[in-house]
Write a protein that holds these residues in place. Structure first.
Motif, PDB file in Angstrom:
ATOM      1  N   GLU A  32       8.367  -2.785 -23.036  1.00  0.00           N
ATOM      2  CA  GLU A  32       8.957  -3.137 -21.747  1.00  0.00           C
ATOM      3  C   GLU A  32       8.146  -2.480 -20.628  1.00  0.00           C
ATOM      4  OE1 GLU A  32      10.907  -5.169 -19.274  1.00  0.00           O
ATOM      5  OE2 GLU A  32      11.598  -5.331 -21.331  1.00  0.00           O
ATOM      6  N   PRO A  33       6.984  -3.060 -20.288  1.00  0.00           N
ATOM      7  CA  PRO A  33       6.119  -2.423 -19.294  1.00  0.00           C
ATOM      8  C   PRO A  33       6.727  -2.354 -17.892  1.00  0.00           C
ATOM      9  CG  PRO A  33       5.137  -4.466 -20.122  1.00  0.00           C
ATOM     10  CD  PRO A  33       6.405  -4.251 -20.857  1.00  0.00           C
ATOM     11  N   GLN A  34       7.694  -3.174 -17.590  1.00  0.00           N
ATOM     12  CA  GLN A  34       8.315  -3.164 -16.261  1.00  0.00           C
ATOM     13  C   GLN A  34       9.476  -2.174 -16.169  1.00  0.00           C
ATOM     14  OE1 GLN A  34       6.821  -4.767 -13.805  1.00  0.00           O
ATOM     15  NE2 GLN A  34       5.353  -5.440 -15.354  1.00  0.00           N
ATOM     16  N   GLY A  35       9.865  -1.575 -17.299  1.00  0.00           N
ATOM     17  CA  GLY A  35      10.986  -0.634 -17.304  1.00  0.00           C
ATOM     18  C   GLY A  35      10.623   0.654 -16.585  1.00  0.00           C
ATOM     19  N   GLY A  36      11.598   1.237 -15.953  1.00  0.00           N
ATOM     20  CA  GLY A  36      11.389   2.489 -15.237  1.00  0.00           C
ATOM     21  C   GLY A  36      11.732   3.690 -16.086  1.00  0.00           C
ATOM     22  N   ILE A  37      11.720   4.848 -15.463  1.00  0.00           N
ATOM     23  CA  ILE A  37      11.986   6.085 -16.187  1.00  0.00           C
ATOM     24  C   ILE A  37      13.420   6.144 -16.707  1.00  0.00           C
ATOM     25  CG2 ILE A  37      12.520   7.431 -14.111  1.00  0.00           C
ATOM     26  CD1 ILE A  37      10.704   8.668 -17.280  1.00  0.00           C
ATOM     27  N   LEU A  40      13.544   4.187 -19.850  1.00  0.00           N
ATOM     28  CA  LEU A  40      12.906   4.926 -20.927  1.00  0.00           C
ATOM     29  C   LEU A  40      13.850   5.977 -21.498  1.00  0.00           C
ATOM     30  CD1 LEU A  40      10.342   5.795 -22.547  1.00  0.00           C
ATOM     31  CD2 LEU A  40       9.941   7.401 -20.682  1.00  0.00           C
ATOM     32  N   ILE A  41      14.471   6.759 -20.641  1.00  0.00           N
ATOM     33  CA  ILE A  41      15.377   7.809 -21.113  1.00  0.00           C
ATOM     34  C   ILE A  41      16.580   7.202 -21.819  1.00  0.00           C
ATOM     35  CG2 ILE A  41      16.915   9.671 -20.353  1.00  0.00           C
ATOM     36  CD1 ILE A  41      14.762  10.285 -18.203  1.00  0.00           C
ATOM     37  N   SER A  42      17.081   6.099 -21.307  1.00  0.00           N
ATOM     38  CA  SER A  42      18.188   5.400 -21.958  1.00  0.00           C
ATOM     39  C   SER A  42      17.800   4.934 -23.360  1.00  0.00           C
ATOM     40  CB  SER A  42      18.612   4.202 -21.107  1.00  0.00           C
ATOM     41  OG  SER A  42      19.543   3.419 -21.786  1.00  0.00           O
ATOM     42  N   GLU A  43      16.598   4.383 -23.497  1.00  0.00           N
ATOM     43  CA  GLU A  43      16.123   3.930 -24.808  1.00  0.00           C
ATOM     44  C   GLU A  43      15.924   5.103 -25.766  1.00  0.00           C
ATOM     45  OE1 GLU A  43      15.500   0.703 -26.141  1.00  0.00           O
ATOM     46  OE2 GLU A  43      16.833   0.300 -24.448  1.00  0.00           O
ATOM     47  N   LEU A  44      15.421   6.207 -25.264  1.00  0.00           N
ATOM     48  CA  LEU A  44      15.265   7.391 -26.118  1.00  0.00           C
ATOM     49  C   LEU A  44      16.621   7.869 -26.624  1.00  0.00           C
ATOM     50  CD1 LEU A  44      12.556   9.399 -24.148  1.00  0.00           C
ATOM     51  CD2 LEU A  44      12.294   8.363 -26.411  1.00  0.00           C
ATOM     52  N   ASP A  81      11.382  16.628 -17.305  1.00  0.00           N
ATOM     53  CA  ASP A  81      10.110  16.689 -16.568  1.00  0.00           C
ATOM     54  C   ASP A  81       8.935  16.292 -17.458  1.00  0.00           C
ATOM     55  OD1 ASP A  81      11.470  17.529 -14.370  1.00  0.00           O
ATOM     56  OD2 ASP A  81      10.873  19.630 -14.521  1.00  0.00           O
ATOM     57  N   ILE A  82       8.944  16.746 -18.688  1.00  0.00           N
ATOM     58  CA  ILE A  82       7.874  16.403 -19.626  1.00  0.00           C
ATOM     59  C   ILE A  82       7.914  14.911 -19.936  1.00  0.00           C
ATOM     60  CG2 ILE A  82       6.998  16.758 -21.974  1.00  0.00           C
ATOM     61  CD1 ILE A  82       8.070  19.654 -21.727  1.00  0.00           C
ATOM     62  N   ILE A  83       9.098  14.366 -20.106  1.00  0.00           N
ATOM     63  CA  ILE A  83       9.242  12.936 -20.392  1.00  0.00           C
ATOM     64  C   ILE A  83       8.721  12.104 -19.222  1.00  0.00           C
ATOM     65  CG2 ILE A  83      10.932  11.095 -20.781  1.00  0.00           C
ATOM     66  CD1 ILE A  83      12.523  13.198 -22.425  1.00  0.00           C
ATOM     67  N   VAL A  84       9.031  12.519 -18.010  1.00  0.00           N
ATOM     68  CA  VAL A  84       8.544  11.806 -16.823  1.00  0.00           C
ATOM     69  C   VAL A  84       7.014  11.847 -16.780  1.00  0.00           C
ATOM     70  CG1 VAL A  84       8.473  11.820 -14.299  1.00  0.00           C
ATOM     71  CG2 VAL A  84      10.649  12.116 -15.486  1.00  0.00           C
ATOM     72  N   ALA A  85       6.433  12.993 -17.055  1.00  0.00           N
ATOM     73  CA  ALA A  85       4.975  13.112 -17.044  1.00  0.00           C
ATOM     74  C   ALA A  85       4.343  12.252 -18.142  1.00  0.00           C
ATOM     75  CB  ALA A  85       4.572  14.574 -17.210  1.00  0.00           C
ATOM     76  N   LEU A  86       4.938  12.242 -19.335  1.00  0.00           N
ATOM     77  CA  LEU A  86       4.425  11.406 -20.421  1.00  0.00           C
ATOM     78  C   LEU A  86       4.581   9.925 -20.086  1.00  0.00           C
ATOM     79  CD1 LEU A  86       5.722  13.367 -23.522  1.00  0.00           C
ATOM     80  CD2 LEU A  86       3.333  12.996 -22.901  1.00  0.00           C
ATOM     81  N   TYR A  87       5.672   9.574 -19.424  1.00  0.00           N
ATOM     82  CA  TYR A  87       5.904   8.187 -19.002  1.00  0.00           C
ATOM     83  C   TYR A  87       4.809   7.742 -18.029  1.00  0.00           C
ATOM     84  CZ  TYR A  87       7.895   4.423 -16.208  1.00  0.00           C
ATOM     85  OH  TYR A  87       8.084   3.251 -15.518  1.00  0.00           O
ATOM     86  N   LYS A  88       4.535   8.567 -17.038  1.00  0.00           N
ATOM     87  CA  LYS A  88       3.498   8.233 -16.054  1.00  0.00           C
ATOM     88  C   LYS A  88       2.132   8.102 -16.732  1.00  0.00           C
ATOM     89  CE  LYS A  88       5.798  10.275 -12.083  1.00  0.00           C
ATOM     90  NZ  LYS A  88       5.788  11.376 -11.087  1.00  0.00           N
ATOM     91  N   GLU A  89       1.873   8.978 -17.673  1.00  0.00           N
ATOM     92  CA  GLU A  89       0.607   8.921 -18.413  1.00  0.00           C
ATOM     93  C   GLU A  89       0.509   7.637 -19.231  1.00  0.00           C
ATOM     94  OE1 GLU A  89      -0.734  11.603 -21.999  1.00  0.00           O
ATOM     95  OE2 GLU A  89      -0.858  12.743 -20.124  1.00  0.00           O
ATOM     96  N   ALA A  90       1.588   7.260 -19.900  1.00  0.00           N
ATOM     97  CA  ALA A  90       1.583   6.042 -20.732  1.00  0.00           C
ATOM     98  C   ALA A  90       1.528   4.789 -19.874  1.00  0.00           C
ATOM     99  CB  ALA A  90       2.829   6.026 -21.614  1.00  0.00           C
TER     100      ALA A  90
END
Length: 93
Positions: A32-37, A40-44, A81-90
């Motif tokens: 889901e490339p259009q999904g936001g942070i 992502l957290i909801s899916e995790l 914070d780490i998840i947000v940084a990994l999300y931005k990187e991915a």
């Protein structure tokens, strides 16, 4: 803590983040490339909350998945914070 110190600490934390988290984030972002942070957290969370995996694990008298999922949910909740940084990187690399 200064902003520079925070950025350095975050960078080091991202480098040593667990492989399972990196793989999960990459998988979710690629599906889901259009999904936001928040997506992502909801899916995790959905991946590791009570599900059929727990039932199957219990039926085989193996509580391993329950333990693993609790540990991973705890990590997710305590390291946004780490998840947000990994999300931005991915997403942007």
């Amino acid at each position: 803590m200064l902003n520079e110190e925070y950025e350095l600490m975050l960078k080091k934390s991202v480098e040593v983040a667990p492989d399972w988290l990196k793989k999960d984030i990459d998988s979710i972002v690629s599906k889901e490339p259009q999904g936001g942070i928040s997506y992502l957290i909801s899916e995790l969370h959905q991946t590791y909350t009570f599900s059929i995996r727990h039932v199957l694990s219990a039926s085989h008298l193996d509580g391993e998945w329950s333990r693993v999922s609790r540990e991973r949910l705890n990590f997710i909740d305590n390291n946004i914070d780490i998840i947000v940084a990994l999300y931005k990187e991915a997403k942007y690399n």
